[in-house]
Design an enzyme around this catalytic site. Structure first.
Site, mmCIF file in Angstrom:
data_model
loop_
_atom_site.group_PDB
_atom_site.id
_atom_site.type_symbol
_atom_site.label_atom_id
_atom_site.label_comp_id
_atom_site.label_asym_id
_atom_site.label_seq_id
_atom_site.Cartn_x
_atom_site.Cartn_y
_atom_site.Cartn_z
ATOM 1 N N GLY A 185 0.815 -1.212 0.000
ATOM 2 C CA GLY A 185 0.000 0.000 0.000
ATOM 3 C C GLY A 185 0.848 1.261 0.000
ATOM 4 N N ASP A 186 0.177 2.403 -0.213
ATOM 5 C CA ASP A 186 0.809 3.725 -0.181
ATOM 6 C C ASP A 186 1.914 3.895 -1.217
ATOM 7 O OD1 ASP A 186 -0.851 4.323 1.969
ATOM 8 O OD2 ASP A 186 0.602 3.583 3.424
ATOM 9 N N GLU A 187 1.773 3.228 -2.338
ATOM 10 C CA GLU A 187 2.792 3.311 -3.390
ATOM 11 C C GLU A 187 2.714 4.641 -4.148
ATOM 12 O OE1 GLU A 187 0.531 0.919 -3.152
ATOM 13 O OE2 GLU A 187 1.547 -1.006 -2.892
ATOM 14 N N GLY A 188 1.536 5.288 -4.076
ATOM 15 C CA GLY A 188 1.334 6.535 -4.811
ATOM 16 C C GLY A 188 0.213 6.398 -5.832
ATOM 17 N N LYS A 189 -0.756 5.546 -5.523
ATOM 18 C CA LYS A 189 -1.854 5.290 -6.479
ATOM 19 C C LYS A 189 -2.658 6.555 -6.767
ATOM 20 C CE LYS A 189 -3.214 2.184 -3.565
ATOM 21 N NZ LYS A 189 -2.035 2.045 -2.695
ATOM 22 N N ASN A 233 -9.993 2.684 4.792
ATOM 23 C CA ASN A 233 -8.636 2.315 5.226
ATOM 24 C C ASN A 233 -7.624 2.895 4.238
ATOM 25 O OD1 ASN A 233 -9.608 0.591 3.237
ATOM 26 N ND2 ASN A 233 -8.678 -1.261 4.057
ATOM 27 N N GLY A 255 -5.858 5.822 1.917
ATOM 28 C CA GLY A 255 -5.617 7.263 1.908
ATOM 29 C C GLY A 255 -4.806 7.548 0.665
ATOM 30 N N HIS A 256 -5.420 8.147 -0.332
ATOM 31 C CA HIS A 256 -4.751 8.399 -1.600
ATOM 32 C C HIS A 256 -4.470 9.894 -1.736
ATOM 33 C CE1 HIS A 256 -6.449 4.411 -3.423
ATOM 34 N NE2 HIS A 256 -5.731 4.235 -2.354
ATOM 35 N N GLN A 265 -5.007 -0.151 -1.279
ATOM 36 C CA GLN A 265 -4.022 -1.021 -0.628
ATOM 37 C C GLN A 265 -2.999 -1.512 -1.667
ATOM 38 O OE1 GLN A 265 -7.666 -1.872 0.419
ATOM 39 N NE2 GLN A 265 -7.155 -0.069 1.583
ATOM 40 N N SER A 272 -1.279 8.186 5.674
ATOM 41 C CA SER A 272 -2.241 9.239 5.311
ATOM 42 C C SER A 272 -3.569 9.063 6.041
ATOM 43 C CB SER A 272 -2.523 9.246 3.809
ATOM 44 O OG SER A 272 -1.557 8.607 3.073
ATOM 45 N N THR A 277 -3.842 7.083 9.342
ATOM 46 C CA THR A 277 -3.678 7.001 10.796
ATOM 47 C C THR A 277 -2.515 7.847 11.314
ATOM 48 O OG1 THR A 277 -2.273 5.087 10.463
ATOM 49 C CG2 THR A 277 -4.596 4.643 10.878
ATOM 50 N N LYS A 312 3.878 5.960 11.750
ATOM 51 C CA LYS A 312 5.153 5.918 11.037
ATOM 52 C C LYS A 312 5.157 4.652 10.188
ATOM 53 C CE LYS A 312 10.035 6.326 12.365
ATOM 54 N NZ LYS A 312 10.675 5.164 11.756
ATOM 55 N N SER A 332 8.167 8.669 -11.201
ATOM 56 C CA SER A 332 7.690 9.830 -10.452
ATOM 57 C C SER A 332 8.830 10.340 -9.583
ATOM 58 C CB SER A 332 6.495 9.404 -9.596
ATOM 59 O OG SER A 332 6.130 10.429 -8.706
HETATM 60 P P1 GDP Z 1 -1.523 5.783 -2.150
HETATM 61 O O1 GDP Z 1 -2.266 5.288 -0.967
HETATM 62 O O2 GDP Z 1 -0.952 4.684 -2.977
HETATM 63 O O3 GDP Z 1 -2.303 6.751 -2.996
HETATM 64 O O4 GDP Z 1 -0.257 6.577 -1.573
HETATM 65 P P2 GDP Z 1 -0.281 7.629 -0.364
HETATM 66 O O5 GDP Z 1 -0.903 8.878 -0.840
HETATM 67 O O6 GDP Z 1 -0.828 7.022 0.881
HETATM 68 O O7 GDP Z 1 1.271 7.784 -0.077
HETATM 69 C C1 GDP Z 1 2.157 8.220 -1.048
HETATM 70 C C2 GDP Z 1 2.837 9.513 -0.524
HETATM 71 O O8 GDP Z 1 3.954 9.802 -1.327
HETATM 72 C C3 GDP Z 1 1.946 10.729 -0.603
HETATM 73 O O9 GDP Z 1 2.242 11.607 0.448
HETATM 74 C C4 GDP Z 1 2.309 11.331 -1.950
HETATM 75 O O10 GDP Z 1 2.060 12.716 -2.003
HETATM 76 C C5 GDP Z 1 3.775 11.063 -1.990
HETATM 77 N N1 GDP Z 1 4.358 10.859 -3.321
HETATM 78 C C6 GDP Z 1 3.789 10.281 -4.418
HETATM 79 N N2 GDP Z 1 4.691 10.198 -5.427
HETATM 80 C C7 GDP Z 1 5.842 10.700 -4.930
HETATM 81 C C8 GDP Z 1 7.152 10.862 -5.472
HETATM 82 O O11 GDP Z 1 7.441 10.478 -6.608
HETATM 83 N N3 GDP Z 1 8.083 11.415 -4.658
HETATM 84 C C9 GDP Z 1 7.830 11.817 -3.394
HETATM 85 N N4 GDP Z 1 8.804 12.354 -2.679
HETATM 86 N N5 GDP Z 1 6.607 11.695 -2.853
HETATM 87 C C10 GDP Z 1 5.625 11.129 -3.610
HETATM 88 P P1 IMO Z 2 -3.832 2.691 0.541
HETATM 89 O O1 IMO Z 2 -4.975 2.495 -0.416
HETATM 90 C C1 IMO Z 2 -1.229 0.935 3.571
HETATM 91 C C2 IMO Z 2 -3.015 -2.044 6.239
HETATM 92 C C3 IMO Z 2 -3.190 -1.675 7.699
HETATM 93 C C4 IMO Z 2 -3.085 -3.028 8.339
HETATM 94 C C5 IMO Z 2 -3.775 -3.942 7.337
HETATM 95 C C6 IMO Z 2 -5.238 -4.227 7.670
HETATM 96 O O2 IMO Z 2 -3.721 4.067 1.060
HETATM 97 O O3 IMO Z 2 -2.559 2.165 -0.042
HETATM 98 P P2 IMO Z 2 -7.488 -2.829 7.587
HETATM 99 O O4 IMO Z 2 -7.832 -1.482 8.153
HETATM 100 O O5 IMO Z 2 -7.641 -2.919 6.120
HETATM 101 O O6 IMO Z 2 -8.170 -3.936 8.306
HETATM 102 O O7 IMO Z 2 -5.917 -3.008 7.920
HETATM 103 O O8 IMO Z 2 -3.690 -3.293 6.088
HETATM 104 N N1 IMO Z 2 -3.632 -1.093 5.276
HETATM 105 C C7 IMO Z 2 -2.941 -0.244 4.520
HETATM 106 N N2 IMO Z 2 -1.614 0.023 4.481
HETATM 107 N N3 IMO Z 2 -2.069 1.561 2.713
HETATM 108 C C8 IMO Z 2 -3.399 1.287 2.726
HETATM 109 O O9 IMO Z 2 -4.254 1.795 1.818
HETATM 110 C C9 IMO Z 2 -3.890 0.381 3.692
HETATM 111 N N4 IMO Z 2 -5.123 -0.089 3.991
HETATM 112 C C10 IMO Z 2 -4.953 -1.006 4.962
HETATM 113 O O10 IMO Z 2 -2.182 -0.787 8.122
HETATM 114 O O11 IMO Z 2 -1.736 -3.427 8.413
HETATM 115 MG MG MG Z 3 -2.289 5.526 1.136
#
Ligand code: GDP
Ligand code: IMO
Ligand code: MG
Length: 424
Positions: free
Chosen positions: A13-17, A39, A41-42, A223, A298, A300, A303, A409
């Site tokens: 998760g949180d790859e930058g979708k 759950n 946060g994009h 995720q 994004s 909770t 860290k 990116s």
């Molecule tokens: P998502 O859940 O996959 O949409 O990713 P998140 O938004 O939770 O987390 C990605 C974080 O990295 C966010 O704070 C973005 O603003 C940031 N981000 C996305 N692409 C880049 C990048 O290429 N470089 C940096 N430094 N930050 C980025």
């Molecule tokens: P995005 O879409 C990162 C993780 C939680 C926990 C596990 C189960 O922003 O990438 P849940 O609330 O689904 O029962 O939690 O999955 N988790 C994520 N980690 N990015 C997310 O979404 C997540 N959604 C759930 O931290 O380990």
């Molecule tokens: Mg996220």
């Protein structure tokens, strides 16, 4: 035949979708979220502002776009209403752009409590859930007890809500857990009323109809593949199918209607919550990645655990997802590193394996070390400017993974995105 393209995360998760969907939307008329719920946060950065979306598809800012919350998504009316209010206060016309599938399930206030009670009872073995009620809601879906968006319009809705709530309260008696849902329930019922001004749709008919009309559709995952209920690091996963197949069940589209599959990964790796993470770093390098990458959740604010890229896990995700194009995020975070490591195999009981096994608990990463590029890439506009070491890193990844990296990116902003014009 017109097909639906899919964007999904390949790691934990949180790859930058959010950013990628926002960048790709000019080429699409319809953006559809297919699983997960609040759950997720994009984050999206543009014109000096940052937005975080939880349930609403990341195409919502683009004029004329249609944004669908698919049947595979679980919705908390409080969180969705807050999200809508924030966007509307910023002048986004959510009303005309948002459609909600009737078959999407509702997260009840008591689902959140069960999530919290269940996690608290697990002690050290807890999953580290976001506590948004995701697991209990999907359990009621598969247990055939759930309430769906389409039920809101039924005269029996209130009665069905009370019945399910009573069931939950009964279940909660087995936990030693204090709670009070009075305030949240009030907001929840207001949220339900608020949702009634949006269009509830027969999602599968609408999406297939839009496809037949020739509309370009992008499916947005939440995720990441390593959190998939079937293929992730079970039981430390979420409760939905985050892989590409989830787009079929979460929207009602047939597998042969899937087009490009964009697999997104960070140039390193993070994980939030508990569970195995073979390449996790517990040293200064890990702290450095965390600080430079602002790796805090994004949803909770927790860290995020940081480590090197794991190509064994990535290859596995690419296989189960059928990824056709890779997108590498956050390489700028590694801009100052002298060397960069990539995990190419695992050591299990002294034996080296290069595939993702049943259980990754305790596996040891085997690394290859590559020279860093030590260049600030955040203002670069084209691949012609890429340093030699960075190109070497990309070639190494492509060779290992067998899929081309089409977009890189180099910062959070929409503009900090570089398309690569490599031969197909
Ligand atoms: P998502 O859940 O996959 O949409 O990713 P998140 O938004 O939770 O987390 C990605 C974080 O990295 C966010 O704070 C973005 O603003 C940031 N981000 C996305 N692409 C880049 C990048 O290429 N470089 C940096 N430094 N930050 C980025
Ligand atoms: P995005 O879409 C990162 C993780 C939680 C926990 C596990 C189960 O922003 O990438 P849940 O609330 O689904 O029962 O939690 O999955 N988790 C994520 N980690 N990015 C997310 O979404 C997540 N959604 C759930 O931290 O380990
Ligand atoms: Mg996220």
């Amino acid at each position: 035949m017109k097909k639906i393209d899919v964007v999904l995360g390949l790691q934990w998760g949180d790859e930058g979708k959010g950013k990628v969907v926002d960048v790709l939307t000019p080429d699409y008329q319809v953006i559809a979220r297919f699983q997960g719920g609040p759950n997720a946060g994009h984050s999206l950065h543009f014109e000096g502002k940052k937005y975080v979306l939880h349930t609403i598809p990341s195409g919502i800012f683009r004029d004329g776009s249609i944004n669908i919350i698919g049947n595979g998504v679980v919705i908390d009316p409080v969180i969705l209403s807050d999200e809508i209010a924030t966007l509307e206060a910023d002048g986004v016309d959510v009303q005309s752009k948002l459609l909600i599938a009737k078959k999407a399930h509702l997260i009840l206030p008591t689902h959140r409590i069960i999530d919290a009670a269940s996690e608290a009872s697990k002690g050290k073995t807890k999953i580290g859930s976001t506590l948004k009620g995701i697991g209990p809601t999907y359990m009621d879906k598969t247990g055939r007890n759930g309430l769906r968006v389409g039920d809101i319009l039924s005269p029996a809705f209130e009665e069905r809500y009370q019945r399910l709530k009573a069931k939950h309260l009964e279940l909660l008696r087995q936990y030693d857990f204090q709670f009070d849902i009075t305030d949240y329930e009030k907001e929840w019922l207001e949220g339900i009323e608020n949702l009634k001004r949006f269009r509830f749709i027969e999602g599968e008919h609408v999406i297939n109809g839009l496809l037949d009309e020739g509309k370009a559709i992008l499916a947005e995952g939440a995720q990441g593949s390593m959190l998939d209920i079937d293929f992730g690091s079970y039981p430390f996963v979420t409760s939905s199918n985050t892989i590409c197949a989830g787009a079929c069940t979460g929207l009602g589209i047939a597998p042969n209607k899937i087009g490009e599959v964009y697999g997104i990964f960070k140039a390193y790796c993070t994980r939030v919550g508990a569970g195995p993470f073979p390449t996790e770093l517990f040293d200064k390098t890990g702290d450095q990645i965390c600080t430079l990458g602002h790796e805090f959740g994004s949803v909770t604010g927790r860290k995020r655990r940081c480590g090197w890229i794991d190509l064994v896990a990535l290859k596995y995700a690419i296989m189960v997802d059928g990824v056709t194009k890779l997108i590498m995020m956050k390489s700028d975070v590694l801009d100052s590193f002298e060397t960069i490591k990539a995990c190419v195999a695992y050591k299990v009981n002294g034996e080296e394996i290069d595939y993702f096994p049943f259980d990754i608990e305790g596996v040891e990463p085997v690394y290859v070390e590559l020279p860093g590029w030590q260049t600030d890439m955040t203002k670069m506009q084209s691949e012609d400017e890429f340093p030699e070491e960075f190109n070497a890193y990309l070639s190494f990844l492509e060779e290992q993974l067998g899929v081309p990296v089409k977009i890189v990116s180099v910062g959070p902003d929409r503009e900090q995105t570089i398309e690569r014009y490599t031969e197909e």
